[in-house]
Motif scaffolding. Structure first.
Motif, short mmCIF file in Angstrom:
data_model
loop_
_atom_site.label_atom_id
_atom_site.label_comp_id
_atom_site.label_asym_id
_atom_site.label_seq_id
_atom_site.Cartn_x
_atom_site.Cartn_y
_atom_site.Cartn_z
N ILE A 189 87.76 3.49 42.92
CA ILE A 189 88.63 4.44 43.65
C ILE A 189 89.14 3.81 44.94
N PHE A 190 88.24 3.27 45.75
CA PHE A 190 88.66 2.71 47.05
C PHE A 190 89.55 1.48 46.86
N HIS A 191 89.27 0.68 45.85
CA HIS A 191 90.11 -0.49 45.61
C HIS A 191 91.55 -0.06 45.28
N GLN A 192 91.68 0.96 44.44
CA GLN A 192 93.02 1.44 44.11
C GLN A 192 93.73 2.02 45.33
N LEU A 193 92.99 2.71 46.18
CA LEU A 193 93.59 3.33 47.36
C LEU A 193 93.97 2.30 48.43
N TRP A 194 93.16 1.26 48.58
CA TRP A 194 93.32 0.34 49.71
C TRP A 194 93.74 -1.07 49.32
N ARG A 195 94.15 -1.29 48.08
CA ARG A 195 94.42 -2.66 47.65
C ARG A 195 95.56 -3.33 48.41
N LYS A 196 96.46 -2.56 49.00
CA LYS A 196 97.56 -3.16 49.77
C LYS A 196 97.51 -2.75 51.23
N GLN A 197 96.32 -2.37 51.70
CA GLN A 197 96.15 -1.94 53.09
C GLN A 197 95.57 -3.08 53.92
N ASP A 198 95.98 -3.12 55.16
CA ASP A 198 95.36 -4.02 56.12
C ASP A 198 94.53 -3.18 57.06
N LEU A 199 93.23 -3.30 56.92
CA LEU A 199 92.30 -2.55 57.75
C LEU A 199 91.62 -3.52 58.71
N SER A 200 91.19 -3.01 59.84
CA SER A 200 90.56 -3.86 60.86
C SER A 200 89.19 -4.32 60.38
N LEU A 201 89.06 -5.60 60.13
CA LEU A 201 87.76 -6.13 59.70
C LEU A 201 86.76 -6.18 60.84
N GLN A 202 87.25 -6.30 62.07
CA GLN A 202 86.35 -6.31 63.22
C GLN A 202 85.65 -4.96 63.36
N VAL A 203 86.41 -3.88 63.27
CA VAL A 203 85.83 -2.54 63.35
C VAL A 203 84.94 -2.29 62.13
N TRP A 204 85.42 -2.68 60.95
CA TRP A 204 84.66 -2.43 59.73
C TRP A 204 83.33 -3.18 59.74
N THR A 205 83.32 -4.41 60.22
CA THR A 205 82.09 -5.20 60.25
C THR A 205 81.04 -4.53 61.12
N ARG A 206 81.44 -4.04 62.27
CA ARG A 206 80.49 -3.32 63.14
C ARG A 206 79.95 -2.08 62.43
N PHE A 207 80.85 -1.29 61.83
CA PHE A 207 80.43 -0.09 61.11
C PHE A 207 79.49 -0.44 59.96
N PHE A 208 79.81 -1.49 59.22
CA PHE A 208 79.01 -1.90 58.07
C PHE A 208 77.60 -2.29 58.50
N VAL A 209 77.48 -3.11 59.52
CA VAL A 209 76.17 -3.58 59.96
C VAL A 209 75.33 -2.42 60.49
N ILE A 210 75.92 -1.56 61.30
CA ILE A 210 75.19 -0.41 61.84
C ILE A 210 74.75 0.51 60.70
N SER A 211 75.63 0.77 59.75
CA SER A 211 75.29 1.64 58.61
C SER A 211 74.19 1.02 57.76
N LEU A 212 74.25 -0.27 57.56
CA LEU A 212 73.23 -0.96 56.77
C LEU A 212 71.86 -0.84 57.44
N VAL A 213 71.81 -0.98 58.75
CA VAL A 213 70.55 -0.84 59.48
C VAL A 213 70.03 0.59 59.38
N VAL A 214 70.91 1.58 59.55
CA VAL A 214 70.49 2.99 59.49
C VAL A 214 69.98 3.34 58.10
N ILE A 215 70.67 2.92 57.06
CA ILE A 215 70.23 3.21 55.69
C ILE A 215 68.91 2.52 55.39
N THR A 216 68.76 1.29 55.85
CA THR A 216 67.50 0.57 55.65
C THR A 216 66.35 1.30 56.35
N LEU A 217 66.58 1.78 57.55
CA LEU A 217 65.55 2.55 58.25
C LEU A 217 65.23 3.85 57.52
N GLY A 218 66.18 4.36 56.76
CA GLY A 218 65.95 5.57 55.97
C GLY A 218 64.90 5.40 54.89
#
Length: 135
Positions: free
Chosen positions: A86-115
């Motif tokens: 689903i997300f690939h179809q929606l965002w395949r031609k989008q340019d999203l901020s990888l700097q913002v996404w990387t921060r969100f990804f790392v923080i989310s990964l830590v929170v889920i791991t702590l879960g």
């Protein structure tokens, strides 16, 4: 003569974000289904029902049974593949901020791991279960 700049392929960051977000959602699904299956035997059986197709999910052979873990993995795989498509179809031609996404990804990964760490997550899980009347 062709200009080399004309031959450059435009790369979009959307597929990268789609793939990594789907992994986060699958990891979150694994954590949530793990905690749900620990609440009651009925919920454990419900989660286990998703994974009965996996060899070794039931039985008592020499390797035993992996039990409801098969259902947890099946749910995580379904969320991973479905959300990635689903997300690939929606965002395949989008340019999203990888700097913002990387921060969100790392923080989310830590929170889920702590879960998965029961001393931290059990009070939250039991509070939420109490809201839904599950004891």
């Amino acid at each position: 003569m062709q200009n080399p700049a004309d031959n450059q392929q435009v790369l979009h960051s959307g597929p990268v974000v789609a793939a990594s977000l789907s992994l986060l959602l699958a990891f979150l699904t694994l954590m949530v289904s793990h905690h749900i299956s620990r609440l009651t035997r009925e919920l454990d059986n419900m989660v286990h029902a998703y994974g009965h197709w996996i060899p070794g999910s039931t039985g008592s052979g020499p390797d035993g049974s992996i039990g409801s873990y098969s259902g947890k993995e099946t749910l995580a795989l379904m969320v991973w593949l479905g959300s990635w498509l689903i997300f690939h179809q929606l965002w395949r031609k989008q340019d999203l901020s990888l700097q913002v996404w990387t921060r969100f990804f790392v923080i989310s990964l830590v929170v889920i791991t702590l879960g998965f760490f029961h001393p931290l997550s059990d009070p939250i899980v039991l509070f939420v279960a109490g809201l839904f009347g599950i004891h």
